[in-house]
Design a protein around this motif. Sequence first.
Motif, mmCIF file in Angstrom:
data_model
loop_
_atom_site.group_PDB
_atom_site.id
_atom_site.type_symbol
_atom_site.label_atom_id
_atom_site.label_comp_id
_atom_site.label_asym_id
_atom_site.label_seq_id
_atom_site.Cartn_x
_atom_site.Cartn_y
_atom_site.Cartn_z
ATOM 1 N N ASP A 88 0.841 -1.204 0.000
ATOM 2 C CA ASP A 88 0.000 0.000 0.000
ATOM 3 C C ASP A 88 0.878 1.257 0.000
ATOM 4 O OD1 ASP A 88 -2.308 -1.480 -0.154
ATOM 5 O OD2 ASP A 88 -2.825 -1.296 1.964
ATOM 6 N N SER A 89 0.235 2.429 -0.124
ATOM 7 C CA SER A 89 1.044 3.654 -0.259
ATOM 8 C C SER A 89 0.457 4.851 0.468
ATOM 9 C CB SER A 89 1.222 3.996 -1.748
ATOM 10 O OG SER A 89 0.000 4.446 -2.326
ATOM 11 N N GLY A 90 -0.526 4.628 1.331
ATOM 12 C CA GLY A 90 -1.076 5.751 2.069
ATOM 13 C C GLY A 90 -1.936 6.658 1.213
ATOM 14 N N LEU A 91 -2.200 7.850 1.737
ATOM 15 C CA LEU A 91 -3.187 8.753 1.142
ATOM 16 C C LEU A 91 -2.627 9.663 0.068
ATOM 17 C CD1 LEU A 91 -6.200 9.715 1.464
ATOM 18 C CD2 LEU A 91 -5.286 11.526 2.942
ATOM 19 N N GLY A 92 -1.356 10.027 0.173
ATOM 20 C CA GLY A 92 -0.841 11.059 -0.714
ATOM 21 C C GLY A 92 -1.188 12.441 -0.184
ATOM 22 N N THR A 93 -0.721 13.447 -0.900
ATOM 23 C CA THR A 93 -0.865 14.833 -0.439
ATOM 24 C C THR A 93 -1.883 15.627 -1.254
ATOM 25 O OG1 THR A 93 1.019 15.419 -1.845
ATOM 26 C CG2 THR A 93 1.482 14.932 0.472
ATOM 27 N N GLN A 94 -2.680 14.957 -2.069
ATOM 28 C CA GLN A 94 -3.598 15.670 -2.959
ATOM 29 C C GLN A 94 -4.953 15.966 -2.334
ATOM 30 O OE1 GLN A 94 -2.671 12.457 -3.028
ATOM 31 N NE2 GLN A 94 -3.511 11.393 -4.804
ATOM 32 N N PHE A 95 -5.109 15.675 -1.029
ATOM 33 C CA PHE A 95 -6.385 15.889 -0.361
ATOM 34 C C PHE A 95 -6.177 16.893 0.777
ATOM 35 C CE2 PHE A 95 -6.289 11.485 -1.963
ATOM 36 C CZ PHE A 95 -7.337 11.564 -2.859
ATOM 37 N N GLY A 116 13.205 4.297 -5.663
ATOM 38 C CA GLY A 116 13.678 3.630 -6.868
ATOM 39 C C GLY A 116 14.133 2.210 -6.637
ATOM 40 N N SER A 117 14.298 1.803 -5.369
ATOM 41 C CA SER A 117 14.696 0.430 -5.065
ATOM 42 C C SER A 117 13.499 -0.507 -4.980
ATOM 43 C CB SER A 117 15.456 0.386 -3.729
ATOM 44 O OG SER A 117 14.591 0.655 -2.633
ATOM 45 N N VAL A 118 12.277 0.047 -4.978
ATOM 46 C CA VAL A 118 11.070 -0.771 -4.858
ATOM 47 C C VAL A 118 10.842 -1.534 -6.156
ATOM 48 C CG1 VAL A 118 8.571 -0.736 -4.516
ATOM 49 C CG2 VAL A 118 10.039 0.768 -3.146
ATOM 50 N N THR A 119 10.799 -2.849 -6.083
ATOM 51 C CA THR A 119 10.591 -3.673 -7.271
ATOM 52 C C THR A 119 9.126 -4.006 -7.496
ATOM 53 O OG1 THR A 119 10.960 -5.682 -5.948
ATOM 54 C CG2 THR A 119 12.873 -4.723 -7.077
ATOM 55 N N ASP A 120 8.351 -4.059 -6.389
ATOM 56 C CA ASP A 120 6.957 -4.478 -6.469
ATOM 57 C C ASP A 120 6.120 -3.643 -5.503
ATOM 58 O OD1 ASP A 120 7.051 -7.443 -7.910
ATOM 59 O OD2 ASP A 120 8.808 -7.078 -6.638
ATOM 60 N N VAL A 121 4.887 -3.367 -5.913
ATOM 61 C CA VAL A 121 3.882 -2.804 -5.019
ATOM 62 C C VAL A 121 2.760 -3.823 -4.911
ATOM 63 C CG1 VAL A 121 2.142 -1.002 -4.708
ATOM 64 C CG2 VAL A 121 4.414 -0.403 -5.550
ATOM 65 N N VAL A 122 2.312 -4.109 -3.690
ATOM 66 C CA VAL A 122 1.128 -4.953 -3.514
ATOM 67 C C VAL A 122 0.055 -4.096 -2.855
ATOM 68 C CG1 VAL A 122 2.452 -7.074 -3.392
ATOM 69 C CG2 VAL A 122 1.905 -5.898 -1.288
ATOM 70 N N LEU A 123 -1.147 -4.192 -3.372
ATOM 71 C CA LEU A 123 -2.246 -3.342 -2.922
ATOM 72 C C LEU A 123 -3.341 -4.190 -2.296
ATOM 73 C CD1 LEU A 123 -2.465 -0.956 -6.005
ATOM 74 C CD2 LEU A 123 -1.413 -0.475 -3.775
ATOM 75 N N THR A 124 -3.678 -3.879 -1.056
ATOM 76 C CA THR A 124 -4.777 -4.594 -0.418
ATOM 77 C C THR A 124 -6.089 -4.286 -1.110
ATOM 78 O OG1 THR A 124 -5.060 -2.813 1.215
ATOM 79 C CG2 THR A 124 -3.608 -4.655 1.819
ATOM 80 N N HIS A 125 -6.272 -3.042 -1.548
ATOM 81 C CA HIS A 125 -7.456 -2.640 -2.313
ATOM 82 C C HIS A 125 -7.240 -1.219 -2.811
ATOM 83 C CE1 HIS A 125 -8.171 -1.248 1.786
ATOM 84 N NE2 HIS A 125 -9.198 -0.510 1.403
ATOM 85 N N GLY A 133 -0.702 7.670 -2.303
ATOM 86 C CA GLY A 133 0.712 8.009 -2.311
ATOM 87 C C GLY A 133 1.396 7.741 -3.633
ATOM 88 N N LEU A 134 0.918 6.765 -4.380
ATOM 89 C CA LEU A 134 1.521 6.426 -5.671
ATOM 90 C C LEU A 134 1.130 7.403 -6.769
ATOM 91 C CD1 LEU A 134 1.012 2.570 -5.576
ATOM 92 C CD2 LEU A 134 3.209 3.767 -5.499
ATOM 93 N N LEU A 135 0.241 8.340 -6.458
ATOM 94 C CA LEU A 135 -0.223 9.294 -7.462
ATOM 95 C C LEU A 135 0.405 10.673 -7.314
ATOM 96 C CD1 LEU A 135 -4.013 8.328 -7.550
ATOM 97 C CD2 LEU A 135 -2.283 7.859 -9.304
ATOM 98 N N VAL A 136 1.211 10.883 -6.279
ATOM 99 C CA VAL A 136 1.829 12.198 -6.080
ATOM 100 C C VAL A 136 3.276 12.155 -6.563
ATOM 101 C CG1 VAL A 136 0.303 12.829 -4.179
ATOM 102 C CG2 VAL A 136 2.429 11.620 -3.680
ATOM 103 N N GLU A 137 3.747 13.293 -7.096
ATOM 104 C CA GLU A 137 5.064 13.312 -7.720
ATOM 105 C C GLU A 137 6.194 13.063 -6.731
ATOM 106 O OE1 GLU A 137 5.907 13.120 -10.837
ATOM 107 O OE2 GLU A 137 3.764 12.952 -11.192
ATOM 108 N N GLY A 138 5.982 13.395 -5.462
ATOM 109 C CA GLY A 138 7.020 13.131 -4.482
ATOM 110 C C GLY A 138 7.403 11.673 -4.401
#
Length: 304
Positions: A88-95, A116-125, A133-138
């Motif tokens: 997962d990646s949390g909420l991000g800063t767009q809200f 950049g070292s992350v090879t995989d993301v797994v998403l619970t939903h 978090g995966l949608l913000v440029e940071g």
Amino acid sequence: MSHTDFAHSHAPGHDELVPSRYALKVGDIDVMVISDGVMPIPATTLATNAAQDDLATWLDDMFLPPEVCNWPLNVAVVRNGDRTILVDSGLGTQFPGFPRAGQLAMRLDAAGIDPGSVTDVVLTHLHMDHIGGLLVEGLRGRLRQDLQVHLAAAEAEFWNAPDFSHTVMPAPVPDVLRKTASRFLDVYRSQLRPFETEYEVAPGVVMQRTGGHTPGHSIIRLESGGDQLTFAGDAVFQPGFDKPDWHNGFDHDPEETARVRIRLLTELAANGGQLLATHLPFPSACHVAVAGNAFRFVPAVWEY
């Protein structure tokens, strides 16, 4: 990075007054729990099928405020061999309505973890507090091009035409959830690796679809050297131990979610495996014990 490196990694300038990362081992697998912050949620969301007095009593017993609770957001980074897996990646800063959430990028840096070292993301939903978090440029702009994003096929399918008829969410939320999930699927479509029921992301790291909270909601099971840990996503909220039949307002199928939760907690109480979950108090690491007809949250003893 070894467990010792995980536990003592530090980047100057990122000190905070509260702990925001916690390292633990599951056999040979390194796990770091990272706090994405907290977000305010109406307390009634915690128990939409409970009598008002029962919820008020529970909140008082737990020393929680009666109207609005701060909902913890926990993310995990799992390392096994040459794989670094973001759970997962949390909420991000767009809200802007949630200024205390969306801390993941900063806290990855503080932990010395290069996105950049992350090879995989797994998403619970695909609720926004798990994918934002995966949608913000940071964070998004620092990820590798060959990143693989794993989720249940049923989850991706659900968000093509999501059903909110059994949820009890604050009025603006369903539309924001729908738009955020749609954007996420558009941005990451070429990197999605959907699975049906179960998928081994790396040795000892297995995703399993549970359904309930959303049709494709999944948990992540870690097993190595006789140790077990389950990242339960939104299958278990804070009331879920002593009130496992209470429904959360974000459950798309509340009755099935309760069944999933009771099965999972029963199993963990029997096998002694550790539990992490997105919205339990940081770092959420705990064991589960049976307590009469319900369960008991047993916090893990922190290792220093």
